[in-house]
Design a protein around this motif. Sequence first.
Motif, PDB file in Angstrom:
ATOM      1  N   THR A  63     -16.660 104.068-151.037  1.00 50.46           N
ATOM      2  CA  THR A  63     -17.256 104.799-149.609  1.00 50.46           C
ATOM      3  C   THR A  63     -16.557 106.106-149.247  1.00 50.46           C
ATOM      4  OG1 THR A  63     -15.517 103.422-148.540  1.00 50.46           O
ATOM      5  CG2 THR A  63     -17.813 102.617-148.259  1.00 50.46           C
ATOM      6  N   PHE A  95     -18.299  94.061-153.794  1.00 50.55           N
ATOM      7  CA  PHE A  95     -18.452  94.075-152.356  1.00 50.55           C
ATOM      8  C   PHE A  95     -18.178  95.564-151.788  1.00 50.55           C
ATOM      9  CE2 PHE A  95     -15.717  94.905-148.426  1.00 50.55           C
ATOM     10  CZ  PHE A  95     -16.709  94.529-147.616  1.00 50.55           C
ATOM     11  N   ASN A  96     -17.209  96.304-152.470  1.00 55.76           N
ATOM     12  CA  ASN A  96     -16.922  97.670-152.141  1.00 55.76           C
ATOM     13  C   ASN A  96     -17.964  98.506-152.351  1.00 55.76           C
ATOM     14  OD1 ASN A  96     -14.438  97.322-150.999  1.00 55.76           O
ATOM     15  ND2 ASN A  96     -13.367  97.877-153.158  1.00 55.76           N
ATOM     16  N   ASP A  98     -20.967  97.919-150.166  1.00 58.11           N
ATOM     17  CA  ASP A  98     -20.561  98.478-148.785  1.00 58.11           C
ATOM     18  C   ASP A  98     -20.994  99.913-148.893  1.00 58.11           C
ATOM     19  OD1 ASP A  98     -19.772  98.591-146.205  1.00 58.11           O
ATOM     20  OD2 ASP A  98     -17.712  98.853-146.711  1.00 58.11           O
ATOM     21  N   LEU A 121     -25.133  96.262-146.556  1.00 56.93           N
ATOM     22  CA  LEU A 121     -24.904  95.126-145.667  1.00 56.93           C
ATOM     23  C   LEU A 121     -24.725  95.284-144.512  1.00 56.93           C
ATOM     24  CD1 LEU A 121     -21.442  94.237-147.851  1.00 56.93           C
ATOM     25  CD2 LEU A 121     -23.872  93.425-148.298  1.00 56.93           C
ATOM     26  N   GLN A 144     -23.829  94.047-140.499  1.00 53.93           N
ATOM     27  CA  GLN A 144     -22.413  93.698-140.002  1.00 53.93           C
ATOM     28  C   GLN A 144     -21.913  92.402-140.319  1.00 53.93           C
ATOM     29  OE1 GLN A 144     -22.155  94.329-135.967  1.00 53.93           O
ATOM     30  NE2 GLN A 144     -20.313  96.114-136.121  1.00 53.93           N
ATOM     31  N   GLU A 191     -23.266  90.343-142.416  1.00 54.40           N
ATOM     32  CA  GLU A 191     -23.199  89.922-143.972  1.00 54.40           C
ATOM     33  C   GLU A 191     -21.820  90.644-144.554  1.00 54.40           C
ATOM     34  OE1 GLU A 191     -26.594  90.198-147.458  1.00 54.40           O
ATOM     35  OE2 GLU A 191     -26.494  91.697-146.028  1.00 54.40           O
ATOM     36  N   ARG A 192     -21.571  91.459-143.859  1.00 48.17           N
ATOM     37  CA  ARG A 192     -20.354  92.276-144.419  1.00 48.17           C
ATOM     38  C   ARG A 192     -19.158  91.556-144.056  1.00 48.17           C
ATOM     39  NH1 ARG A 192     -16.434  96.031-142.887  1.00 48.17           N
ATOM     40  NH2 ARG A 192     -15.855  97.402-144.601  1.00 48.17           N
ATOM     41  N   TYR A 226     -19.231  88.589-146.784  1.00 49.78           N
ATOM     42  CA  TYR A 226     -18.541  88.979-147.816  1.00 49.78           C
ATOM     43  C   TYR A 226     -17.167  89.060-148.100  1.00 49.78           C
ATOM     44  CZ  TYR A 226     -22.867  89.650-150.911  1.00 49.78           C
ATOM     45  OH  TYR A 226     -23.993  89.618-151.644  1.00 49.78           O
TER      46      TYR A 226
END
Lengths: 693, 298
Positions: B66, B254-255, B258, B263, B265, B267-268, B271
């Motif tokens: 990100t 996951f990163n 993201d 994702l 909120q 869902e994030r 994870y």
Amino acid sequence: MTTKDFLLEIGSEELPSAPLDAARAELPKLLGAALDEAGLAHGEIRVISSPRRLAALVSGVACATEASTQVFRGPKVAQAFDADGNPTKAALGFCRGKGVDVGALEVVEFKGEKHVAVTVSEPAKRATELLGPISEGVIAGLSWPRSMRWGSTSERYCRPVRWIVCLFGEDVVDVRFANIASGRATWGHRVLAPGEHEVPSPSSYLDVLEGAYVLDHDARAERIREQIATLEGELGLVVDTPASTFAEVVNLCEWPTVLAGHFDERFLEVPQEIICEAMLKHQRCFPAFAADGSLSRTFILVSNGDSAHNAAIVQGNERVVRARLDDAAFFFEEDLKVSMEDWLESLAEVTFQERLGTLRQKVARMEKLAGEVARLAGEDDATIAHAERAAHLAKADLVSQAVVEFTSQQGVMGGHYAHAAGEDDVVAAAIAEHYRPRYAGDELPGSVVGSAVAVSDKLDTICGMFAIGEPPTGSKDPFAQRRGAIGVIRLLERMPNVRLRELIDVSLGLYEAQGLTFDRDEVAKAVSGFFSGRLQTMAREEGAQPDAVAAIAHTGVVDPAEFLSRVRALEAARGETRELMDDLAQAFLRATHLADPSLGTDVDRAALGEAELALYEATEAAEADVAAALASDRFSDALAALAALRGPIDRFFEDVLVMDEDLAVRNRRLALLNRFAHPFAGVADFAALAKVS
Amino acid sequence: MVKAQAPTFQEMIFALQRYWAAQGCAVMQPVDTEVGAGTFHTATTLRSLGPKPWAACYAQPCRRPTDGRYGENPNRLQHYYQFQVLMKPSPVNAQELYLGSLAEIGLDATAHDVRFVEDDWESPTLGAWGLGWEVWIDGMEVTQFTYFQQVGGIECAPVPVEITYGLERLAMYAQDVDSCFDVVWCRDPEGHELTYGDVFHENEREFSTYNFEVADVAALRRHFDDYELQCQACLDRELPLVAYDCALKCSHAFNLLDARGALSQTERMNYILRVRSVAKAACVAWMAASDTKAEVAK
């Protein structure tokens, strides 16, 4: 009594600012209580602190406790021994409590009865023996919000403890904590006087510290203020030093030097709120303003370094501030490329509250509610439309880059973006101000439109949380409902035409329309009860008497302006005519105690005696006057109308026996009392006033 | 203007390795799986646990999808370096040792304003937290300094201290340049310079494009699920080191999800919880395995 000064310095790695300030308040209480409990007389306790030390300097601590002898009386002899002369359970329990054998029991006389007793002698104890354990208890007893362990030891403190100085007079007191033994060596400033510095005695402690380039908290605060004032004079600027950042800055240095740095002119085009926040919150630098209130290119930093290197330190800080401001400018410019409507659509992805839906849904509710507030306030169609528009855009900036980075500028940035997008000035200003009031004493929005949006935002949250059964509790208020309620109250105080109950109903209706199921009447009642509670608290905090507040609350009024002005008027009336009001309250209480509601308020006028008739007529007059006064919000006049009843009611109770043997007479008189109580109902609960007086 | 005497990027790494080796640290090499921070290296995460003393240091390339800016921002990178030191138990002079290390990379602490500013650290994906500071030099945050209290949900006893240097920032400061791409990586005997930009600028552009635009969301979700299952399989076979490696793979997947903005909120959060539970399980298994070994050794 010989005394000596006492010093306990807990040397540690850098303590964080807020916990350090809390510990500065806690330390003298903890140490004072421990000294008192040990029976060591002492003088004043002074706290000294820097990021790397927390110390207490106690003047005149007694070198020893006083020896004491005390006789404790136990049960009567008759109950202490049984027929065979053996000690009873009572006697054994008494001995155990005092830590002596039965053999130690003596007999004393008390009020002519013989009791068993023990004499407990406490020999004097030397301070040198007591101060070590006391200090250890204090170090372990400080209540940090978060504490930690370090190395291989298991003791906890806010950050690792590295040294302990503990002196009683010139002697070291033995203190041990986490493998550290006390001594007389303190540590100097990391750069200006690194390493150990001997403290000969408590009285020389502050001098030793100053020689080691360490100033106590207050001295640092003063030096920073002085140096800022000097710079302000030299530069012709005014430096903004908000309390929270200033407190942190004071706790981030041991030997402060105030310096001025500069940033690029181009950053002055970025909204100054995010520029100031970047400096204050991220860099702990203070912004400086020209005399006309405009932000200047100068910023103020407080260094803890060697002033021989000031130039390099300023240069370094300027570079960091530039990078920070670059970021802020970048975010702002990027944000300007996006339309607020696009952000609004992204809000559909952001949860407001799991059961209450997304922020997009909240915005939709706020639009309707804000419009309703403006309509109820009697505003014209244009203003109502502005309120709806401002509510529509109010939350868009939450997904802007600038607000993601500078959270506390939510709203403010939205105002800038709305302005840039060509929205009406009133709308932009309302967006900027709709989080107000954010704290006690904060300014309110400057326009009706801003107030309408602010009310809609806060009330929507409160009603939603109540609807899902999550009102604030003593320990939990994650959506700041209490602060929100105070905000709504402050805002509605300025909009007396807006009825809170009506708004609550509209808000709950919007949740129902969204598909949330709950008992609307119950929740509405709970929400107005919550507001009533906040109103009562606020009125009491304004200084109103609790009984006056209760008297108004009992009438069920929850409209802030009306509630608070009624309390004020009642307080004023009681202030001017205390005796009259008290007397009236007593009479009212007496009347309501006697009254029997089943008898109604109809009274046969023709049958009334003189005193009865006088009361009847006065009551009729008061009814009319009160009704007229309340209809035009003249609450003091309503009180005055009630006050006119004092003479007639007093005379009635003096001249007339209510509980006459003749049932018809009795019922007539009781009905008259019912009638008498009637005009009070909508004004204030006078029974509540009588209970206290 | 690059200061002539300022160390190059690689010289800084050499200097820190030599300095901390002299303090008793084993010089490790980076972990070869994508990680978001040096903390995820087994030499930190797993070795923070248990009673045995441990001291290590290493440079670790980190990936934070990100944070990518296509190589257009002078301060933000999706791939950057941390120099990581971990000492367990934390020595009494940890702060002094750290300040001593700054001089080795051209930053004499006595000539600057060095501060330890409160910054408590927490890694929700590792189930880890600690208390400490970010270290500022003249207002610039250059290091994280943390006393671990818990890792993988397990109390650390003895307590390790973790020191994490942000190498690019330190190099920018020591070399007095405003863009990390202008940092001098090395200089050949003729004085020709290789810059950080020469090495990584294109890398930033390509990976930012991949992270934000190209990475296949469905495939990433599958990768996550697959590695989660692999992790479980390895735990079943008592292979905690491999299980931990699988947890790292989950974390990176996951990163990337993201960064793709894939994702919601909730869902994030889910994870993060899934990564935490596999990472925790691997830590617990590793602890159990080392306890068993300790028993056998007795």
